[in-house]
Design a protein around this motif. Structure first.
Motif, PDB file in Angstrom:
ATOM      1  N   VAL A 235      10.938  -0.993  -5.345  1.00  0.00           N
ATOM      2  CA  VAL A 235      11.045   0.226  -6.150  1.00  0.00           C
ATOM      3  C   VAL A 235      10.495  -0.021  -7.562  1.00  0.00           C
ATOM      4  O   VAL A 235       9.689   0.757  -8.083  1.00  0.00           O
ATOM      5  N   GLU A 236      10.897  -1.158  -8.154  1.00  0.00           N
ATOM      6  CA  GLU A 236      10.429  -1.479  -9.513  1.00  0.00           C
ATOM      7  C   GLU A 236       8.923  -1.727  -9.528  1.00  0.00           C
ATOM      8  O   GLU A 236       8.214  -1.294 -10.429  1.00  0.00           O
ATOM      9  N   GLN A 237       8.466  -2.431  -8.508  1.00  0.00           N
ATOM     10  CA  GLN A 237       7.061  -2.775  -8.385  1.00  0.00           C
ATOM     11  C   GLN A 237       6.203  -1.502  -8.299  1.00  0.00           C
ATOM     12  O   GLN A 237       5.153  -1.397  -8.922  1.00  0.00           O
ATOM     13  N   GLN A 238       6.707  -0.519  -7.553  1.00  0.00           N
ATOM     14  CA  GLN A 238       5.964   0.728  -7.401  1.00  0.00           C
ATOM     15  C   GLN A 238       5.906   1.473  -8.739  1.00  0.00           C
ATOM     16  O   GLN A 238       4.878   2.036  -9.102  1.00  0.00           O
TER      17      GLN A 238
ATOM     18  N   ARG B  13       0.823  -1.198   0.000  1.00  0.00           N
ATOM     19  CA  ARG B  13       0.000   0.000   0.000  1.00  0.00           C
ATOM     20  C   ARG B  13       0.860   1.253   0.000  1.00  0.00           C
ATOM     21  O   ARG B  13       0.433   2.327  -0.384  1.00  0.00           O
ATOM     22  N   ALA B  14       2.105   1.117   0.472  1.00  0.00           N
ATOM     23  CA  ALA B  14       2.948   2.297   0.668  1.00  0.00           C
ATOM     24  C   ALA B  14       3.483   2.843  -0.657  1.00  0.00           C
ATOM     25  O   ALA B  14       3.798   2.085  -1.568  1.00  0.00           O
ATOM     26  N   TYR B  15       3.539   4.142  -0.778  1.00  0.00           N
ATOM     27  CA  TYR B  15       4.225   4.806  -1.901  1.00  0.00           C
ATOM     28  C   TYR B  15       5.388   5.587  -1.328  1.00  0.00           C
ATOM     29  O   TYR B  15       5.211   6.366  -0.407  1.00  0.00           O
ATOM     30  N   LYS B  16       6.587   5.363  -1.849  1.00  0.00           N
ATOM     31  CA  LYS B  16       7.746   6.037  -1.287  1.00  0.00           C
ATOM     32  C   LYS B  16       8.737   6.398  -2.379  1.00  0.00           C
ATOM     33  O   LYS B  16       8.772   5.762  -3.436  1.00  0.00           O
ATOM     34  N   SER B  17       9.579   7.382  -2.079  1.00  0.00           N
ATOM     35  CA  SER B  17      10.704   7.673  -2.959  1.00  0.00           C
ATOM     36  C   SER B  17      11.702   6.526  -2.794  1.00  0.00           C
ATOM     37  O   SER B  17      11.594   5.725  -1.862  1.00  0.00           O
ATOM     38  N   ASP B  18      12.708   6.452  -3.698  1.00  0.00           N
ATOM     39  CA  ASP B  18      13.708   5.388  -3.582  1.00  0.00           C
ATOM     40  C   ASP B  18      14.396   5.440  -2.224  1.00  0.00           C
ATOM     41  O   ASP B  18      14.606   4.415  -1.576  1.00  0.00           O
ATOM     42  N   ASP B  19      14.739   6.663  -1.792  1.00  0.00           N
ATOM     43  CA  ASP B  19      15.384   6.801  -0.481  1.00  0.00           C
ATOM     44  C   ASP B  19      14.437   6.401   0.642  1.00  0.00           C
ATOM     45  O   ASP B  19      14.848   5.824   1.646  1.00  0.00           O
TER      46      ASP B  19
END
Ligand code: HEC
Ligand code: HEC
Length: 292
Positions: free
Chosen positions: A210-213, A174-180
């Motif tokens: 990261v790729e999945q997002q 569920r989370a959306y995040k920057s790479d960092d």
């Protein structure tokens, strides 16, 4: 209850068990004046019941944890569970003898020591594993020369297997995040579960997440943004007041940003809205203004 507080409870459990046994040995091993003995008996009884309550508390937590577990259990976990189950009848017999069967009280010290030995083994088999396998985990990020070892399938397996131990996978996906942001989260989780999540796992999981997002985001056609925003508003913004309050308001993007920010503060729950969800809601609400 998180795994850390269980460790603290388990340490307390062993400590109280040890003191209870020492008091018992002191009472039975020495011939003493009766006045001193009454105090010891009381202390022994209070600690004994405290020990029992802690056992029940930890047991309940463990049952909840095992209930969500679908993987094959490790031999270490099996021994741990068997020891925990053995303790139940031992404790029941002990309470029964103390309360109902005074003729058998000469056997109590032996029973008490047995219970303590089992508790010690129960805690030790897990604590010992963590102490012996303490990894010197350092903050791990992805770098260019990792490309050779990175593998999406492996990353997926790591996430599905290791990230569902303490919370649902839904929380992860569920989370959306920057790479960092992802690097920070995955490293934090690895530290929480050290030594089970290795640096290698961190890299694989990080690459996959990261790729999945990116894929998830690419899949969203422009028109759909509206639907996502709309469904988020009706799910998330009707918790405390009805939606008329939301749809009745007229605001531009800046004002909506500030209002939604205030609602997040009021809700005071870090999981209420992810950054992406906030963006979607604000975009939907202010675009609605432009359309009408
Ligand atoms: C040892 C238990 C444990 C394991 C294993 C674990 N987590 Fe967590 N996770 C937690 C706890 C506790 C929280 C809530 C506390 C917090 O937010 O710091 C949390 C919160 C989260 C959150 C929401 C908070 C945030 O920072 O966005 C995400 C996302 C997350 N975990 C991802 C993962 C991933 C990915 C993995 C696997 C690499 C993982 N978790 C494995 C214990 C764990
Ligand atoms: C934790 C409870 C809570 C949640 C969840 C919540 N609100 Fe509110 N909302 C309030 C309270 C309390 C007020 C009245 C006080 C205020 O305005 O801060 C309010 C007032 C409002 C107002 C009228 C005040 C204004 O600034 O125009 C709007 C619009 C609004 N909320 C929109 C939203 C939206 C959009 C969401 C979803 C992102 C949301 N609310 C979710 C508690 C909540």
């Amino acid at each position: 209850m998180n795994p850390l507080s269980v460790s603290v409870l388990a340490a307390l459990f062993i400590f109280i068990g040890g003191v209870t046994v020492l008091i018992m040995l002191e009472m039975t091993g020495r011939v003493r004046d009766n006045a001193g003995k009454a105090g010891l008996i009381l202390a022994h009884r209070i600690l004994g019941y405290l020990f029992l309550s802690l056992f029940v508390l930890i047991l309940l937590f463990m049952i909840r944890k095992v209930a969500g577990f679908q993987e094959e259990l490790t031999p270490r976990a099996v021994i741990h569970i068997v020891l925990a189950l053995t303790l139940i009848p031992l404790l029941l017999i002990k309470v029964l003898v103390v309360r109902r069967l005074p003729q058998l009280s000469a056997k109590l010290p032996l029973l008490g020591i047995t219970i303590f030995v089992f508790s010690f083994g129960l805690t030790g088999i897990t604590a010992g594993y963590y102490v012996l396998h303490r990894s010197n985990l350092t903050y791990t990020t992805l770098s260019a020369h990792d490309n050779d070892v990175l593998d999406m399938e492996l990353g997926k397996a790591v996430v599905n297997k290791k990230c569902a131990k303490c919370h649902s996978l839904e929380r992860v996906y569920r989370a959306y995040k920057s790479d960092d942001g992802w690097a920070g989260t995955v490293n934090k989780m690895a530290l929480l579960d050290s030594p089970n999540i290795t640096s290698f796992d961190v890299k694989q999981a990080l690459n996959y997440l990261v790729e999945q997002q990116k894929k998830r985001q690419a899949k969203r056609p422009a028109g759909l943004e509206n639907d996502i925003g709309k469904s988020l508003v009706s799910r998330k913004c009707s918790v405390c007041h009805n939606l008329d309050r939301v749809f009745g308001a007229r605001k531009n993007i800046k004002q909506w940003t500030s209002t939604v920010g205030r609602m997040v503060t009021t809700m005071d729950d870090p999981d209420f809205l992810s950054e992406q969800e906030k963006t979607d809601i604000i975009a939907f609400l202010s675009r609605r203004e432009a359309i009408e």
